[in-house]
Enzyme design. Structure first.
Site, mmCIF file in Angstrom:
data_model
loop_
_atom_site.group_PDB
_atom_site.id
_atom_site.type_symbol
_atom_site.label_atom_id
_atom_site.label_comp_id
_atom_site.label_asym_id
_atom_site.label_seq_id
_atom_site.Cartn_x
_atom_site.Cartn_y
_atom_site.Cartn_z
ATOM 1 N N GLY A 267 74.803 26.236 -1.349
ATOM 2 C CA GLY A 267 75.781 25.843 -2.470
ATOM 3 C C GLY A 267 74.949 24.636 -3.324
ATOM 4 N N GLN B 88 69.332 19.397 -1.276
ATOM 5 C CA GLN B 88 68.763 20.336 -0.497
ATOM 6 C C GLN B 88 68.572 21.770 -0.905
ATOM 7 O OE1 GLN B 88 71.336 20.994 3.385
ATOM 8 N NE2 GLN B 88 72.018 22.730 2.067
ATOM 9 N N GLY C 101 79.615 24.858 10.062
ATOM 10 C CA GLY C 101 80.657 24.980 10.651
ATOM 11 C C GLY C 101 81.706 24.282 9.755
ATOM 12 N N HIS D 28 82.226 27.553 1.687
ATOM 13 C CA HIS D 28 81.538 28.369 2.468
ATOM 14 C C HIS D 28 81.684 29.981 2.169
ATOM 15 C CE1 HIS D 28 81.327 24.645 4.870
ATOM 16 N NE2 HIS D 28 79.917 24.829 4.797
#
Length: 282
Positions: free
Chosen positions: A146, A152, A29, A35
């Protein structure tokens, strides 16, 4: 039209109605242009786009910002609509973890204990566990992440490969402010003065990249990056500034490489990275 669902049952029903390929964008969020770029990339590649919005408690340490992490669902839905998402899954913690925090979690291996994992113990155990759960629930052909969160992205790719998860992981370039600061949901924590200080992270990366372009070796690239970070001043406290190969293994002598930085700016921790290329020594 973007449909919003909160339960696993509603997600399963809506997902069954999406024919053709599906791309998923996983978020916590507080959506911003970065995003939105992920959703647009998914829109270009897949027939349907599914966005997840879930602040995952497994990836927050006891002294981190779980309670104050921004929850802005109405604004997030507007971003999803504007970018062309078909479906948004925004579950509660109870919906995601009905039996409490999971006993079985994904072990990220040694790479998950370095860099971010060293500074945030257990972080990638929580990240990979929720990513795997969401991949199972959303059943996409493509998953978009991203490059700002490069470790990650690297670990998700490795997990998918090692565990034979039938999804293609797609990296999307970092979206930046005009001064180079990487867009992050945590940027909203920064005061105007600390916002200027935070630009030192991207300044360090640019300095390292410029040095590499001019033929500097790995040590010289890191030295240039450190000088630029120090010159930014302010109350930034460096966590790490490292040069690795594209898979986050020890840095190469020449060829493709990755420069990564993490720092505290006041009480806000920020990360960034940049691809560079080291020229062979003559």
């Amino acid at each position: 039209m973007t449909e919003l669902v909160h339960s696993r049952a509603a997600l399963a029903k809506a997902r069954d109605g999406l024919t053709g390929t599906v791309g998923v964008v996983m978020t916590m969020g507080a959506l911003h242009e970065g995003h939105e770029a992920l959703v647009r990339a998914a829109r270009e590649r897949a027939g349907h786009v599914l966005v997840t919005i879930f602040v995952n408690p497994l990836q927050f340490g006891p002294n981190e910002d779980l309670d104050r992490y921004p929850r802005t669902l109405d604004a997030d839905l507007e971003v999803c609509r504007r970018a062309g998402a078909d479906l948004v899954f925004a579950p509660s913690v109870l919906e995601m973890y009905p039996d409490g925090q999971p006993v079985v979690r994904v072990n990220p291996g040694q790479l998950g204990e370095d860099l971010e994992g060293l500074s945030r113990p257990g972080f990638f155990h929580g990240v990979l566990t929720v990513v795997l759960k969401l991949l199972q629930l959303t059943r996409p052909q493509f998953a978009f992440f991203g490059e700002k969160d490069y470790q990650q992205l690297t670990l998700v790719r490795r997990m998918v490969r090692d565990l034979d998860v039938p999804v293609e992981v797609v990296g999307v370039p970092t979206v930046r402010e005009p001064d180079g600061l990487a867009l992050s949901s945590r940027n909203r924590y920064l005061s105007p003065q600390r916002r200027r200080t935070a630009a030192g992270l991207s300044a360090a990366l640019r300095a390292g990249a410029t040095a590499a372009d001019e033929g500097a070796d790995a040590g010289e690239v890191l030295a240039a990056a450190h000088r630029a970070f120090a010159a930014a001043g302010g109350d930034a406290e460096l966590d790490y500034l490292v040069l690795t190969d594209p898979d986050l293994e020890p840095g190469p002598v020449f060829g493709p490489a990755r420069l990564l930085v993490a720092a505290w700016v006041g009480d806000t921790r920020l990360i960034d990275n940049m691809a560079i290329r080291l020229a062979p020594r003559s």
